[in-house]
Scaffold this active site. Structure first.
Site, PDB file in Angstrom:
ATOM      1  N   SER A   1       0.682  -1.141   0.235  1.00  0.00           N
ATOM      2  CA  SER A   1      -0.166  -0.104   0.106  1.00  0.00           C
ATOM      3  C   SER A   1       1.109   1.630   0.268  1.00  0.00           C
ATOM      4  O   SER A   1       1.659   1.462  -1.212  1.00  0.00           O
ATOM      5  CB  SER A   1      -0.527   0.110   1.407  1.00  0.00           C
ATOM      6  OG  SER A   1      -1.671   1.222   1.373  1.00  0.00           O
TER       7      SER A   1
ATOM      8  N   ASP B   1      -8.291  -2.645  -7.461  1.00  0.00           N
ATOM      9  CA  ASP B   1      -7.730  -2.998  -5.976  1.00  0.00           C
ATOM     10  C   ASP B   1      -8.795  -2.304  -5.002  1.00  0.00           C
ATOM     11  O   ASP B   1      -9.379  -0.549  -5.520  1.00  0.00           O
ATOM     12  CB  ASP B   1      -6.652  -2.254  -6.084  1.00  0.00           C
ATOM     13  CG  ASP B   1      -5.695  -1.378  -4.626  1.00  0.00           C
ATOM     14  OD1 ASP B   1      -5.088  -2.508  -4.351  1.00  0.00           O
ATOM     15  OD2 ASP B   1      -5.903  -0.542  -3.839  1.00  0.00           O
TER      16      ASP B   1
ATOM     17  N   HIS C   1      -6.321  -5.512  -1.612  1.00  0.00           N
ATOM     18  CA  HIS C   1      -6.274  -4.746  -1.272  1.00  0.00           C
ATOM     19  C   HIS C   1      -4.015  -5.734  -0.447  1.00  0.00           C
ATOM     20  O   HIS C   1      -5.024  -5.963   0.841  1.00  0.00           O
ATOM     21  CB  HIS C   1      -6.544  -3.854  -0.136  1.00  0.00           C
ATOM     22  CG  HIS C   1      -5.475  -2.401  -0.576  1.00  0.00           C
ATOM     23  ND1 HIS C   1      -4.371  -1.955  -1.396  1.00  0.00           N
ATOM     24  CD2 HIS C   1      -4.912  -1.267   0.401  1.00  0.00           C
ATOM     25  CE1 HIS C   1      -3.681  -0.811  -1.207  1.00  0.00           C
ATOM     26  NE2 HIS C   1      -4.254  -0.301   0.838  1.00  0.00           N
TER      27      HIS C   1
END
Length: 400
Positions: free
Chosen positions: A180, A278, A346
């Site tokens: 991330s 995502d 994610h």
């Protein structure tokens, strides 16, 4: 001793001696790694938002992996104004004072060969995230009552300098990774990481769920572009971005915070792991709350099966845009790799379920772990692109 007692004793001994099968959850629980504070960080002003010392967790390598290193940037979003950064500074996202002092290492960080076959015996490091700008800022805010340190760039340097004498400086192989906001950090520190290591070391970088797109939202606004610009401006990031990129995008150097603009200038071999849908980007770039005030996308965001035809078409357009931005990398990068699946997720490298498990997501019958390993070790070309949703029934679609 009676025959009955003897049989009981034998059964007890056999039970104690018999090897017990350990499932992946048990293995993860056992891989607990203590935090290390970077004591020398204060000498260079490398502080978390609240002024606390930065930190990492190091699990030592062994056997054939004793001189190999994997560094993983922790993720956790960003802060783009004083209010949000002050709030962040009072949490584990902005201060090591509030962080767990022990972390579970799983997925790509696991020390179990059956759960992480290519990197289990490497020195594995989790770099804690406490600056709010993907380890790229360098500024200070003071107004007489509040003090905030935007020192992500200095934190990165302080941690590297702390690890070099611990063996990183003699690495044979190394991989800089991140999830991330940490995946975004790998784009901005990949070549610098290479520069710190021996010339003959095999050094590569991996971004997991870090390929944040400069895309319009459903209201045709550049919500993420303006958000990133405010992060970059507040935290003094521009001077730490790739200078070739910023000069090419003048007068908008802050655009180089986006991976799609930074990627062409990275010289180190690079792997992009991302889903085409995502979840963070779906919820914050494509359909941020500001673009859907009446909540028409509410049920679709919770469950892709609840999306109507127009919404599915919009999601497919987002996927197409991601693949378009990666087309040059796909075709022309001889040392690069990618794994773009069609799951709603994610971050997929840190969770055992998605990294390497019997029911892990697959593209062309290949798990993420296998694809990354094939690329890193040069076993075969590793550029996997999934078909469009809903074709892949191996996806877990974890939108929560």
């Amino acid at each position: 001793m009676s025959a009955c007692t003897f049989i009981k004793l034998v059964l007890v001994l056999l039970t104690c001696a018999a090897p017990r099968r350990i499932n992946s959850q048990e293995a993860e629980r056992r891989d607990l790694v203590k935090m290390t504070l970077v004591q020398n960080a204060s000498s260079t002003g490398a502080y978390c938002l609240d002024g606390s010392l930065p930190a990492y967790h190091l699990d030592r390598g062994f056997g054939a992996g004793a001189r190999n290193w994997l560094l993983q940037f922790e993720g956790g979003g960003w802060c783009n104004d004083i209010k949000s950064c002050l709030e962040r500074a009072a949490t584990r996202r902005g201060s090591t004072r509030y962080m767990s002092k022990v972390e579970v290492f799983s997925g790509i960080l696991s020390n179990n060969a059956s759960l992480n076959p290519d990197f289990y015996n490497w020195n594995r490091v989790k770099i804690r995230y406490c600056d709010g700008a993907s380890f790229a800022g360098d500024a200070v805010f003071k107004n007489g009552t509040s003090l905030l340190y935007f020192r992500g760039q200095r934190i990165w340097r302080a941690i590297i300098l702390d690890l070099l004498p611990k063996g990183l400086g003699q690495a044979n192989k190394a991989l800089l990774s991140g999830c991330s906001a940490g995946g975004l950090a790998t784009f901005h520190h990949c070549d610098d990481f290479t520069a710190h290591l021996p010339k003959n070391a095999s050094v590569k970088c991996l971004s997991d769920a870090g390929f944040f797109l400069d895309a319009r939202d459903i209201a045709m606004n550049h919500t993420m572009r303006y958000f990133f610009k405010s992060v970059v401006t507040l935290q003094g990031v521009v001077k730490n971005l790739n200078t070739n990129c910023t000069s090419s995008l003048s007068p908008y150097p802050e655009q180089c915070f986006f991976p799609q603009y930074a990627l062409p200038y990275i010289r180190t071999p690079y792997f992009i792991l991302n889903t085409a849908y995502d979840v963070y980007q779906f919820h914050h770039i494509l359909v941020p709350p500001s673009a859907d005030p009446n909540g028409h996308w509410y049920h679709c965001k919770l469950n892709p099966a609840a999306c109507n035809a127009v919404q599915i078409n919009t999601l497919q357009g987002f996927r197409r845009y991601m693949l378009e931005t990666l087309q040059n990398f796909l075709v022309n990068s001889t040392r690069g790799g990618m794994y773009i699946n069609s799951c709603f997720a994610h971050c997929q490298s840190e969770s055992q379920d998605t990294w390497f498990a019997p029911d892990s997501p697959r593209v062309h019958n290949k798990t993420i772990s296998e694809a990354v390993g094939d690329w890193y070790f040069g076993r075969k070309v590793s550029k996997e692109i999934d078909c469009a949703y809903p074709c892949n029934n191996s996806c877990h679609n974890q939108l929560g």
